[in-house]
Scaffold this motif. Structure first.
Motif, PDB file in Angstrom:
ATOM      1  N   TYR A   8       0.843  -1.195   0.000  1.00  0.00           N
ATOM      2  CA  TYR A   8       0.000   0.000   0.000  1.00  0.00           C
ATOM      3  C   TYR A   8       0.881   1.249   0.000  1.00  0.00           C
ATOM      4  O   TYR A   8       1.841   1.346   0.769  1.00  0.00           O
ATOM      5  N   TYR A  17      -1.844  -0.748   6.129  1.00  0.00           N
ATOM      6  CA  TYR A  17      -3.180  -0.222   5.895  1.00  0.00           C
ATOM      7  C   TYR A  17      -4.235  -1.143   6.477  1.00  0.00           C
ATOM      8  O   TYR A  17      -4.246  -2.339   6.209  1.00  0.00           O
ATOM      9  N   VAL A  52      -3.507   4.092  -2.055  1.00  0.00           N
ATOM     10  CA  VAL A  52      -4.538   4.330  -1.040  1.00  0.00           C
ATOM     11  C   VAL A  52      -5.183   5.696  -1.232  1.00  0.00           C
ATOM     12  O   VAL A  52      -6.403   5.848  -1.117  1.00  0.00           O
ATOM     13  N   GLY A 142     -12.008   2.548  -0.764  1.00  0.00           N
ATOM     14  CA  GLY A 142     -11.209   2.079   0.361  1.00  0.00           C
ATOM     15  C   GLY A 142     -12.024   1.734   1.588  1.00  0.00           C
ATOM     16  O   GLY A 142     -11.639   2.040   2.711  1.00  0.00           O
TER      17      GLY A 142
END
Length: 250
Positions: A8, A17, A52, A142
């Motif tokens: 990430y 993450y 991300v 996300g």
């Protein structure tokens, strides 16, 4: 079954993450180029790079960095996060990215998938559809936003009907993160959609978890976080993948 490390990237730095949790984000003490070199040194042949910032739609992205990282030493590179138009997909393709992971865009602009399926420069097998469940709710950006009224199975069918067969399905239980993957959930997916190729992600904590996923027909297991605290796990992943490839050839 192949094990694929996920890396990430946030604010230009590798990070640990936790889906939907940005308060406890932990940055790794490595330059991203050095970290990919370290992964490559352990003979890992494929990784999944996730932007991300682009995934959560916070106005930032790591496009330039990821395009540059595509020219490093990993033979096979999957990239996800913020791929929502053909120009960006082409730029990644020309940079050397091998597989493209589409997430939120499949809910917000399914016509983009239609455009891909009709394009001559990209083959459908290079596309992976990422579908994320958080406590049973299909989410996007996300794990921060509900994906309207769609269900994972209805979206899988919609993508299959368009000619896309590869899926990354993540199932996160926020109150039991260490409980391991829901094997029955993945077993039912494989049985319902035998024409699909599934990768599992989320709460895969042991090689035993990987074996259980393999037994129900999952083709790839995506792992992260812990391996960057103990690089010896990368050697074990590489050995597992080599052994699996050898078994499949016999």
């Amino acid at each position: 079954m192949q094990i694929i490390p996920a890396l990430y990237i946030k604010e230009g730095k590798p990070a640990i993450y936790r889906p939907g949790d940005y308060e406890r984000l932990e940055f790794l003490p490595y330059d991203p180029y050095d970290l990919i070199d370290e992964i490559s040194r352990h003979n890992v042949q494929r990784i999944y790079l996730v932007d991300v910032d682009a995934s959560i739609d916070n106005g930032l992205d790591n496009k330039a960095l990821i395009a540059s990282l595509a020219n490093t030493t990993i033979p096979d590179l999957e990239v996800g996060g913020g791929i929502n138009n053909m120009d960006y997909l082409k730029s990644l393709q020309y940079s050397g990215v091998d597989h493209f992971v589409l997430g939120s865009v499949v809910f917000e602009n399914f016509d983009f998938l239609v455009e891909i399926s009709e394009a001559k420069h990209i083959h459908n097998e290079k596309i992976m559809i990422s579908l994320d469940l958080l406590d049973g709710q299909l989410t996007c950006h996300g794990w921060t936003d509900p994906a309207d009224d769609s269900t994972m199975r209805s979206m899988i069918r919609k993508c299959l009907d368009q000619g896309f067969t590869r899926f990354i399905c993540t199932d996160i239980n926020s109150t039991h993160r260490e409980s391991g993957p829901d094997i029955l959930f993945y077993k039912e997916l494989v049985e319902q959609f035998p024409e699909a190729i599934f990768a599992a992600s989320g709460q895969i904590n042991t090689f035993e978890d990987v074996d259980h996923l393999k037994a129900v027909g999952i083709k790839e297991a995506i792992v992260g976080n812990s391996i960057y605290r103990d690089f010896s796990l990368l050697d074990q992943i590489s050995e597992y993948n080599r052994k699996d490839e050898k078994e499949n050839k016999n």
